[in-house]
Design a protein around this motif. Structure first.
Motif, PDB file in Angstrom:
ATOM      1  N   THR A  52      10.340 -10.783  11.642  1.00 22.22           N
ATOM      2  CA  THR A  52      11.795 -10.672  11.715  1.00 22.22           C
ATOM      3  C   THR A  52      12.224  -9.399  10.986  1.00 22.22           C
ATOM      4  O   THR A  52      11.807  -9.156   9.858  1.00 22.22           O
ATOM      5  N   VAL A  53      13.055  -8.597  11.652  1.00 24.45           N
ATOM      6  CA  VAL A  53      13.568  -7.373  11.061  1.00 24.45           C
ATOM      7  C   VAL A  53      15.092  -7.472  11.020  1.00 24.45           C
ATOM      8  O   VAL A  53      15.725  -7.811  12.025  1.00 24.45           O
ATOM      9  N   VAL A  54      15.669  -7.204   9.860  1.00 19.38           N
ATOM     10  CA  VAL A  54      17.118  -7.302   9.689  1.00 19.38           C
ATOM     11  C   VAL A  54      17.783  -5.999  10.111  1.00 19.38           C
ATOM     12  O   VAL A  54      17.329  -4.910   9.742  1.00 19.38           O
ATOM     13  N   ALA A  55      18.830  -6.115  10.923  1.00 23.02           N
ATOM     14  CA  ALA A  55      19.580  -4.927  11.348  1.00 23.02           C
ATOM     15  C   ALA A  55      20.113  -4.188  10.125  1.00 23.02           C
ATOM     16  O   ALA A  55      20.511  -4.792   9.136  1.00 23.02           O
ATOM     17  N   GLY A  56      20.080  -2.867  10.200  1.00 21.77           N
ATOM     18  CA  GLY A  56      20.530  -2.055   9.080  1.00 21.77           C
ATOM     19  C   GLY A  56      19.430  -1.717   8.095  1.00 21.77           C
ATOM     20  O   GLY A  56      19.697  -1.120   7.052  1.00 21.77           O
ATOM     21  N   THR A  57      18.176  -2.091   8.421  1.00 18.88           N
ATOM     22  CA  THR A  57      17.057  -1.814   7.508  1.00 18.88           C
ATOM     23  C   THR A  57      16.012  -0.946   8.202  1.00 18.88           C
ATOM     24  O   THR A  57      16.026  -0.766   9.417  1.00 18.88           O
ATOM     25  N   ASP A  61      -5.451  -1.687  27.857  1.00 20.25           N
ATOM     26  CA  ASP A  61      -4.424  -2.674  27.557  1.00 20.25           C
ATOM     27  C   ASP A  61      -3.262  -2.050  26.789  1.00 20.25           C
ATOM     28  O   ASP A  61      -3.416  -1.080  26.070  1.00 20.25           O
ATOM     29  N   LEU A  62      -2.105  -2.656  26.958  1.00 22.73           N
ATOM     30  CA  LEU A  62      -0.966  -2.364  26.111  1.00 22.73           C
ATOM     31  C   LEU A  62      -0.879  -3.489  25.091  1.00 22.73           C
ATOM     32  O   LEU A  62      -0.642  -4.635  25.448  1.00 22.73           O
ATOM     33  N   GLU A  63      -1.091  -3.181  23.839  1.00 20.73           N
ATOM     34  CA  GLU A  63      -0.980  -4.181  22.771  1.00 20.73           C
ATOM     35  C   GLU A  63       0.499  -4.350  22.448  1.00 20.73           C
ATOM     36  O   GLU A  63       1.196  -3.385  22.151  1.00 20.73           O
ATOM     37  N   ASP A  64       1.006  -5.585  22.553  1.00 18.10           N
ATOM     38  CA  ASP A  64       2.428  -5.794  22.295  1.00 18.10           C
ATOM     39  C   ASP A  64       2.630  -6.682  21.074  1.00 18.10           C
ATOM     40  O   ASP A  64       1.903  -7.653  20.854  1.00 18.10           O
ATOM     41  N   TYR A  65       3.622  -6.341  20.269  1.00 21.58           N
ATOM     42  CA  TYR A  65       3.957  -7.053  19.039  1.00 21.58           C
ATOM     43  C   TYR A  65       5.421  -7.512  19.121  1.00 21.58           C
ATOM     44  O   TYR A  65       6.335  -6.683  19.159  1.00 21.58           O
ATOM     45  N   GLU A  66       5.630  -8.810  19.147  1.00 20.16           N
ATOM     46  CA  GLU A  66       6.970  -9.363  19.263  1.00 20.16           C
ATOM     47  C   GLU A  66       7.592  -9.553  17.873  1.00 20.16           C
ATOM     48  O   GLU A  66       6.901  -9.854  16.912  1.00 20.16           O
ATOM     49  N   PHE A  67       8.913  -9.382  17.817  1.00 16.55           N
ATOM     50  CA  PHE A  67       9.605  -9.643  16.558  1.00 16.55           C
ATOM     51  C   PHE A  67      11.047 -10.034  16.850  1.00 16.55           C
ATOM     52  O   PHE A  67      11.579  -9.757  17.943  1.00 16.55           O
ATOM     53  N   LEU A  68      11.662 -10.705  15.898  1.00 21.59           N
ATOM     54  CA  LEU A  68      13.057 -11.090  15.994  1.00 21.59           C
ATOM     55  C   LEU A  68      13.925 -10.052  15.291  1.00 21.59           C
ATOM     56  O   LEU A  68      13.481  -9.411  14.335  1.00 21.59           O
ATOM     57  N   ILE A  69      15.148  -9.885  15.767  1.00 22.96           N
ATOM     58  CA  ILE A  69      16.122  -9.030  15.098  1.00 22.96           C
ATOM     59  C   ILE A  69      17.206  -9.936  14.520  1.00 22.96           C
ATOM     60  O   ILE A  69      17.854 -10.691  15.246  1.00 22.96           O
ATOM     61  N   ALA A  70      17.359  -9.880  13.203  1.00 21.62           N
ATOM     62  CA  ALA A  70      18.397 -10.675  12.534  1.00 21.62           C
ATOM     63  C   ALA A  70      19.613  -9.788  12.275  1.00 21.62           C
ATOM     64  O   ALA A  70      19.485  -8.583  12.048  1.00 21.62           O
ATOM     65  N   ALA A  71      20.790 -10.374  12.354  1.00 22.41           N
ATOM     66  CA  ALA A  71      22.022  -9.617  12.134  1.00 22.41           C
ATOM     67  C   ALA A  71      22.036  -9.024  10.727  1.00 22.41           C
ATOM     68  O   ALA A  71      21.395  -9.529   9.806  1.00 22.41           O
ATOM     69  N   ALA A  72      22.760  -7.923  10.572  1.00 23.24           N
ATOM     70  CA  ALA A  72      22.838  -7.244   9.273  1.00 23.24           C
ATOM     71  C   ALA A  72      23.308  -8.222   8.195  1.00 23.24           C
ATOM     72  O   ALA A  72      24.200  -9.044   8.409  1.00 23.24           O
ATOM     73  N   GLY A  73      22.662  -8.141   7.019  1.00 28.50           N
ATOM     74  CA  GLY A  73      23.018  -9.010   5.899  1.00 28.50           C
ATOM     75  C   GLY A  73      22.291 -10.332   5.884  1.00 28.50           C
ATOM     76  O   GLY A  73      22.424 -11.101   4.928  1.00 28.50           O
ATOM     77  N   SER A  74      21.509 -10.609   6.935  1.00 25.97           N
ATOM     78  CA  SER A  74      20.785 -11.887   6.989  1.00 25.97           C
ATOM     79  C   SER A  74      19.623 -11.882   6.011  1.00 25.97           C
ATOM     80  O   SER A  74      19.113 -10.832   5.616  1.00 25.97           O
TER      81      SER A  74
END
Length: 428
Positions: free
Chosen positions: A231-236, A346-359
């Protein structure tokens, strides 16, 4: 994680992006419908296209010259509209002089009336008043004539300015047409030159030239991305590391790492790629560079057998980004001084979530890679010069979607395997 949804969006985005080059032959075909292919034009067709592009460019240059000459001519004082404007100005000047004379006549008549002595006769007074009335009427008429003349000047110069503006616009349009025609001409010339070089390499019998052994898929050229949180927080900003490993027993003279990132909001219907940014830096330069339009990063030269090299990367998500889902693709290509080349299958793919700024997300573990299935070329085939990676369809529906989407993304970015069938015997 809505990986199906965001990858579907990625496919939609990729197919609307201009493709630099895509020529997939039956080398990787299976029993499923193949992607649309385009037959290479012949040398004669390319020569005809180059000649037509040159003729169009010559016409555009001539049109631009004519437009410039027309605009330059309108700058002269001898054009009909310029002469009309000058005549209107002269008429207006005469009207102004007449109005001044009329005003002076009114002043003089008023002075005469005012100067009459007390013993002036009634006839003298009536005559002076009549003279003043006539002078005032003449002054009014002169004022109207002056206003009309001034309006005529404005009209004349408006017409002249309109004609000059129209000519200037035509010149700008002609210049743009010339620029576009030149780009088309250069592209046609380049395509023709490339076709001639390929024809010279293949020779008259259609065989590939000496030293061109084709490119191959190399599963032992691996790319692993670390440091990407689930998970990556927006604004970071997040610092990543891409490790490229040469697992073969031969040195690769030049290795080209590849990366692509795609993101969407939680609905999966709206991509937010413009809010996510991927940069990289190398050991030789600490300056951060934006991943270019082809998503290739700096070349690793050389990468010895069994060795690995690290590429520092940085992911930045704008604070305005909504909560959503993201996926990062990585792969690698190589080419050697002797002409051999290849790339990751192959294309190695890495999934992640985006959390709203301040989360404050609870998920902090690293995103896990999920390698797409290998491409298995048919016998008697080879892979052409590598400009990227292109994956093939897997068995499960999820991997099929991920693979198709990843390939579409790579194609949209210009990273494409050009696949050719070697012209041999029964595989003509």
């Amino acid at each position: 994680m809505k990986i199906r949804r965001i990858l579907a969006t990625a496919v939609a985005a990729a197919v609307t992006t201009p493709v630099l080059l895509l020529s997939v032959t039956p080398a990787f075909a299976d029993d499923k419908p193949a992607a649309q292919t385009q037959e290479k034009p012949s040398l004669a067709e390319l020569e005809k296209a180059a000649a037509a592009a040159k003729a169009a460019y010559d016409d555009a240059v001539a049109a631009e010259s004519a437009a410039y000459a027309a605009l330059e001519a309108l700058a002269s004082d001898t054009t009909p509209l310029a002469l009309a404007a000058a005549a209107a100005e002269a008429e207006a000047a005469a009207a102004t002089t007449a109005k001044a004379d009329a005003d002076q006549a009114v002043t003089d008549a008023q002075a005469v009336l005012d100067a009459l002595p007390e013993d002036a006769t009634e006839e003298q007074r009536i005559a002076a008043e009549a003279t003043l009335t006539e002078a005032e009427a003449a002054a009014v008429a002169a004022g109207e004539a002056e206003a009309a003349a001034d309006a005529k000047v404005v009209e004349a110069y408006d017409a002249l300015d309109d004609e000059r503006v129209a000519a200037a616009r035509k010149l700008v349009q002609a210049q743009k047409a010339t620029e576009a025609a030149l780009a088309d001409k250069n592209a046609a010339d380049e395509a023709l030159e490339k076709a001639k070089e390929e024809a010279a390499e293949q020779g008259e019998d259609g065989e590939e030239g000496e030293g061109d052994e084709g490119c191959v898929l190399e599963p032992r050229l691996t790319t692993v991305l670390t440091g990407l949180p689930s998970t990556v927080v927006a604004g970071t900003k997040v610092d990543l590391n891409l490790r490229v490993t040469n697992g073969t027993d031969k040195t690769m003279d030049e290795v080209l790492p590849f990366a692509y990132i795609h993101a969407s909001d939680r609905s999966g219907l709206n991509d937010i790629d413009d809010l996510v940014h991927l940069q990289w830096s190398s050991a030789s330069s600490s300056k951060w560079k934006t991943v270019d339009n082809e998503r290739f990063m700096g070349a690793i030269s050389p990468l010895k057998a069994g060795a690995h090299a690290d590429v520092k990367m940085r992911l930045t998500i704008d604070a305005s980004a909504p909560a959503g889902d993201g996926v990062t693709f990585v792969a690698g290509n190589y080419r050697n001084d002797d002409g051999t080349c290849g790339g990751s299958p192959d294309l190695e793919d890495y999934e992640f979530l985006i959390a709203a700024a301040g989360s404050k997300p609870t998920k902090t573990d690293d995103a896990k890679g999920s390698t797409t299935p290998d491409l298995k070329p048919q016998s008697g085939t080879s892979v052409g010069p590598v400009t990227g990676t292109l994956a093939a369809t897997g068995s499960s529906s999820t991997s099929q979607l991920a693979l198709a989407s990843g390939a579409a993304l790579a194609i949209g970015a210009g990273a494409v395997f050009v696949v050719r069938r070697r012209e041999t015997g029964s595989h003509a």
